[in-house]
Design a protein around this motif. Structure first.
Motif, short mmCIF file in Angstrom:
data_model
loop_
_atom_site.label_atom_id
_atom_site.label_comp_id
_atom_site.label_asym_id
_atom_site.label_seq_id
_atom_site.Cartn_x
_atom_site.Cartn_y
_atom_site.Cartn_z
N PHE A 17 35.40 32.77 44.54
CA PHE A 17 35.04 34.32 43.94
C PHE A 17 35.14 34.17 42.54
O PHE A 17 35.72 33.31 41.93
CB PHE A 17 36.03 35.34 44.56
CG PHE A 17 37.43 35.16 44.06
CD1 PHE A 17 38.01 35.64 42.96
CD2 PHE A 17 38.45 34.48 44.97
CE1 PHE A 17 39.25 35.67 42.29
CE2 PHE A 17 39.53 34.16 44.36
CZ PHE A 17 39.97 34.86 43.17
N ASP A 18 34.41 34.98 41.66
CA ASP A 18 34.55 35.14 40.39
C ASP A 18 35.02 36.21 39.88
O ASP A 18 35.13 37.28 40.65
CB ASP A 18 33.05 34.63 39.61
CG ASP A 18 32.06 35.65 39.94
OD1 ASP A 18 32.31 37.06 40.07
OD2 ASP A 18 30.95 35.33 40.05
N LEU A 19 35.21 36.31 38.53
CA LEU A 19 35.92 37.63 37.73
C LEU A 19 34.83 38.71 37.60
O LEU A 19 35.41 39.67 37.09
CB LEU A 19 36.65 37.10 36.72
CG LEU A 19 37.77 36.22 36.71
CD1 LEU A 19 38.38 35.71 35.44
CD2 LEU A 19 38.94 36.74 37.53
N SER A 20 33.68 38.32 38.04
CA SER A 20 32.62 39.83 37.74
C SER A 20 32.50 40.44 39.16
O SER A 20 31.89 41.14 39.22
CB SER A 20 31.27 39.18 37.37
OG SER A 20 31.58 38.48 36.14
N GLY A 21 33.14 40.01 40.21
CA GLY A 21 33.06 40.64 41.60
C GLY A 21 32.39 40.08 42.55
O GLY A 21 31.96 40.45 43.61
N ASN A 22 31.37 38.93 42.23
CA ASN A 22 31.00 38.06 43.18
C ASN A 22 31.94 37.10 44.19
O ASN A 22 32.72 36.81 43.56
CB ASN A 22 29.70 37.22 42.62
CG ASN A 22 28.87 38.12 41.86
OD1 ASN A 22 28.06 38.89 42.11
ND2 ASN A 22 29.02 37.90 40.41
N ALA A 23 31.59 36.94 45.35
CA ALA A 23 32.18 36.21 46.20
C ALA A 23 31.54 35.44 47.49
O ALA A 23 30.69 36.21 48.13
CB ALA A 23 33.47 37.05 46.64
N ARG A 24 32.18 34.32 47.89
CA ARG A 24 31.58 34.08 49.25
C ARG A 24 32.73 33.38 49.83
O ARG A 24 33.26 32.07 49.62
CB ARG A 24 30.57 32.87 49.14
CG ARG A 24 29.78 32.52 50.53
CD ARG A 24 28.62 31.93 50.33
NE ARG A 24 28.08 31.54 51.74
CZ ARG A 24 28.53 30.54 52.75
NH1 ARG A 24 29.65 29.74 52.23
NH2 ARG A 24 27.89 30.22 53.79
N ILE A 25 33.50 34.10 50.85
CA ILE A 25 34.74 33.47 51.40
C ILE A 25 34.45 33.46 52.95
O ILE A 25 34.25 34.59 53.49
CB ILE A 25 35.73 34.40 51.05
CG1 ILE A 25 36.20 34.47 49.59
CG2 ILE A 25 37.00 34.06 51.74
CD1 ILE A 25 37.32 35.60 48.93
#
Length: 260
Positions: A17-25
């Motif tokens: 996940f990144d600090l801009s709110g994108n994620a793939r978990i």
């Protein structure tokens, strides 16, 4: 998290996940996928990158001859870069796992698809000097041919890129916007001979003075018109309107499919 980082994580089965709110978990009983959030932490200034103006010559060469290994001295010679600079760029590419060395120390693209994606992600067409205008013409193909013929007559080095180049290379996806690299700003009388009017809105012709002459590397005639190498056309399509996404996909399928 850029497209290249996402690809690397997916290949290794790593969630992120990144600090801009994108994620793939992805985990047992859990799947979170968020994309499209813009980068909230863009830093001003010029970042250190192997895809900068001059260093991209090395990337371009490794992609033009993707199946071949180069010693650093040879890379320096064919790209016109000094050996110290070439060595620094190659070390950074190696640190980023974008190139591999053979037993003799020569380097090649580890995964040409990944290297091309990384370059395209970093590429900014607006770094070139773009003269936008309009040419009255029956068709974009005819206008592009007329424009390039006039530039060549004045001994200006030029090459079609973007949508026009994709059409020449694949004959897929008709186009309206003519984009031509030229090594110097054409004089006004020359522009007048082809009916080029400078205007931003409604432009159907971009004359582009590149920020580095490396864009001409690998150019070749297509149907009698000088055209950039498919690698260069592909990254330039990132900045194009109309059917650029379809043209990019077809160009990659036909001419930049290293895995097949």
């Amino acid at each position: 998290m850029g497209a290249v980082g996402q690809t690397l994580c997916e290949q290794k089965g790593v969630s992120w996940f990144d600090l801009s709110g994108n994620a793939r978990i992805v985990a047992p009983g859990l799947r979170i996928h968020v994309e499209g959030k813009p980068n909230r932490y863009k830093r001003p200034g010029r970042p250190s990158t192997v895809f900068a103006r001059r260093s991209s010559r090395i990337v371009r060469q490794l992609l033009i001859e993707a199946g071949r290994s180069f010693h650093q001295r040879e890379l320096s010679r064919v790209t016109g870069l000094d050996e110290g600079f070439t060595s620094r760029v190659v070390r950074k590419l190696e640190a980023d796992a974008l190139v591999v060395r053979d037993d003799s120390g020569a380097v090649r693209a580890k995964d040409p698809d990944l290297l091309l994606d990384a370059w395209r992600e970093a590429y900014d067409f607006e770094k070139h000097h773009i003269i936008r205008g309009h040419i009255t013409t029956r068709s974009a193909e005819e206008g592009q041919q007329r424009l390039i013929a006039a530039l060549k007559k004045k001994k200006l080095r030029c090459a079609a890129t973007g949508l026009g180049a994709a059409w020449l290379l694949t004959k897929f996806a008709g186009f309206r916007l003519m984009t031509v690299f030229v090594d110097d700003v054409p004089e006004e009388p020359l522009l007048q001979t082809v009916g080029f009017r400078r205007e931003e809105r409604g432009a159907n012709a971009w004359l582009v003075v590149p920020n580095d002459e490396g864009v001409f590397e690998g150019m070749a005639d297509q149907d009698g018109i000088p055209c950039v190498h498919p690698v260069q056309a592909y990254v330039d399509l990132k900045a194009q309107p109309e059917r650029a996404a379809e043209a990019s996909a077809e160009l990659r399928k036909q001419l930049l499919s290293w895995k097949h």
